[in-house]
Design a protein around this motif. Structure first.
Motif, PDB file in Angstrom:
ATOM      1  N   LYS A   1       6.785   9.857   5.990  1.00 53.28           N
ATOM      2  CA  LYS A   1       6.501  11.192   6.550  1.00 53.28           C
ATOM      3  C   LYS A   1       6.794  11.209   8.046  1.00 53.28           C
ATOM      4  O   LYS A   1       7.350  12.181   8.564  1.00 53.28           O
ATOM      5  CB  LYS A   1       5.040  11.582   6.302  1.00 53.28           C
ATOM      6  CG  LYS A   1       4.752  11.982   4.870  1.00 53.28           C
ATOM      7  CD  LYS A   1       3.276  12.325   4.699  1.00 53.28           C
ATOM      8  CE  LYS A   1       2.930  12.538   3.237  1.00 53.28           C
ATOM      9  NZ  LYS A   1       1.494  12.751   3.040  1.00 53.28           N
TER      10      LYS A   1
ATOM     11  N   LEU B   1       4.200   5.708   2.359  1.00 55.04           N
ATOM     12  CA  LEU B   1       4.468   7.144   2.336  1.00 55.04           C
ATOM     13  C   LEU B   1       4.161   7.786   3.683  1.00 55.04           C
ATOM     14  O   LEU B   1       4.869   8.702   4.116  1.00 55.04           O
ATOM     15  CB  LEU B   1       3.675   7.820   1.221  1.00 55.04           C
ATOM     16  CG  LEU B   1       4.134   7.485  -0.199  1.00 55.04           C
ATOM     17  CD1 LEU B   1       3.181   8.097  -1.222  1.00 55.04           C
ATOM     18  CD2 LEU B   1       5.544   7.962  -0.436  1.00 55.04           C
ATOM     19  N   GLU B   2       3.131   7.326   4.361  1.00 51.82           N
ATOM     20  CA  GLU B   2       2.790   7.855   5.686  1.00 51.82           C
ATOM     21  C   GLU B   2       3.926   7.564   6.671  1.00 51.82           C
ATOM     22  O   GLU B   2       4.316   8.424   7.466  1.00 51.82           O
ATOM     23  CB  GLU B   2       1.476   7.236   6.181  1.00 51.82           C
ATOM     24  CG  GLU B   2       0.994   7.791   7.508  1.00 51.82           C
ATOM     25  CD  GLU B   2       0.675   9.273   7.460  1.00 51.82           C
ATOM     26  OE1 GLU B   2       0.901   9.953   8.481  1.00 51.82           O
ATOM     27  OE2 GLU B   2       0.213   9.770   6.410  1.00 51.82           O
TER      28      GLU B   2
ATOM     29  N   ASP C   1       0.857  -1.177   0.000  1.00 53.18           N
ATOM     30  CA  ASP C   1       0.000   0.000   0.000  1.00 53.18           C
ATOM     31  C   ASP C   1       0.900   1.236   0.000  1.00 53.18           C
ATOM     32  O   ASP C   1       1.556   1.539   0.999  1.00 53.18           O
ATOM     33  CB  ASP C   1      -0.894  -0.029   1.247  1.00 53.18           C
ATOM     34  CG  ASP C   1      -1.879   1.134   1.297  1.00 53.18           C
ATOM     35  OD1 ASP C   1      -1.860   1.978   0.374  1.00 53.18           O
ATOM     36  OD2 ASP C   1      -2.657   1.201   2.262  1.00 53.18           O
ATOM     37  N   ALA C   2       0.938   1.940  -1.123  1.00 54.83           N
ATOM     38  CA  ALA C   2       1.832   3.090  -1.268  1.00 54.83           C
ATOM     39  C   ALA C   2       1.514   4.156  -0.220  1.00 54.83           C
ATOM     40  O   ALA C   2       2.432   4.775   0.335  1.00 54.83           O
ATOM     41  CB  ALA C   2       1.720   3.676  -2.673  1.00 54.83           C
ATOM     42  N   GLU C   3       0.246   4.387   0.062  1.00 55.12           N
ATOM     43  CA  GLU C   3      -0.122   5.411   1.044  1.00 55.12           C
ATOM     44  C   GLU C   3       0.432   5.069   2.422  1.00 55.12           C
ATOM     45  O   GLU C   3       0.920   5.943   3.129  1.00 55.12           O
ATOM     46  CB  GLU C   3      -1.645   5.564   1.101  1.00 55.12           C
ATOM     47  CG  GLU C   3      -2.230   6.244  -0.119  1.00 55.12           C
ATOM     48  CD  GLU C   3      -3.735   6.432   0.003  1.00 55.12           C
ATOM     49  OE1 GLU C   3      -4.248   6.517   1.140  1.00 55.12           O
ATOM     50  OE2 GLU C   3      -4.382   6.498  -1.054  1.00 55.12           O
ATOM     51  N   GLU C   4       0.363   3.793   2.775  1.00 55.78           N
ATOM     52  CA  GLU C   4       0.862   3.370   4.083  1.00 55.78           C
ATOM     53  C   GLU C   4       2.375   3.587   4.173  1.00 55.78           C
ATOM     54  O   GLU C   4       2.880   4.111   5.163  1.00 55.78           O
ATOM     55  CB  GLU C   4       0.532   1.893   4.307  1.00 55.78           C
ATOM     56  CG  GLU C   4       0.884   1.384   5.683  1.00 55.78           C
ATOM     57  CD  GLU C   4       0.470  -0.069   5.890  1.00 55.78           C
ATOM     58  OE1 GLU C   4       0.603  -0.532   7.024  1.00 55.78           O
ATOM     59  OE2 GLU C   4       0.018  -0.724   4.929  1.00 55.78           O
TER      60      GLU C   4
END
Length: 176
Positions: A38, A34-35, A29-32
């Motif tokens: 961050k 990237l989070e 999961d790219a969002e996971e």
């Protein structure tokens, strides 16, 4: 250390992610990811603040050493003035004052050198830890992520070409 925990979390995501059969590729999961990256960026300033604290602590130690040096010098001067009451004592007191000054300067110099050594060892350890962190986690993590994204893109391109070929063959079969 929060950064190491976040890196462990990324590693766990990669280890537990679904893999594509026969390709050795995984889906994440790219969002996971990237989070988490961050969060790592947010946590790094703490390490930088720690380095600033070390710098400030070094300055404080140097100032304390200077104050101690001045105190020793002033005490030596006062002691020398007290000893100047008669001639015989004056000669001895000057010799003693000179000796005290020499010792005080040597002590101050040694204190400064010890302070520099101490601060240098702290900075060296911190620098070594940062290099270890970078070598162990960041380079591998970003290389693995880049390889993963390249592999996913290659698989997607291959799948698109396969679909286009099937669509083309279906169109030819329909026209015949």
């Amino acid at each position: 250390m929060k950064v190491l925990e976040l890196l462990d979390e990324i590693e766990e995501i990669v280890d537990t992610s679904t893999s594509f059969p026969l390709t050795g590729k995984i889906m994440v999961d790219a969002e996971e990811i990237l989070e988490i990256v961050k969060e790592i960026r947010v946590e790094l300033p703490d390490e930088i603040q720690q380095a600033q604290w070390i710098k400030d602590e070094r300055q404080r130690i140097l100032e304390e050493a200077k104050k101690e040096y001045e105190t020793v010098i002033n005490d030596a001067k006062r002691q020398a003035e007290v000893l100047t009451e008669n001639d015989d004592i004056v000669v001895k007191s000057k010799m003693r004052a000179d000796e005290i000054m020499r010792i005080a300067e040597e002590n101050c110099k040694q204190l400064k050198l010890n302070t520099f050594d101490y601060i240098d060892s702290i900075l060296f350890n911190f620098q070594d830890k940062m290099e270890q962190l970078n070598a162990t986690h960041f380079a591998d993590m970003f290389n693995q992520m880049e390889t993963t994204f390249q592999n996913v893109n290659a698989t997607l391109a291959s799948n698109r070409n396969e679909i286009k070929d099937l669509a083309y063959k279906t169109q030819l079969d329909k026209e015949e």
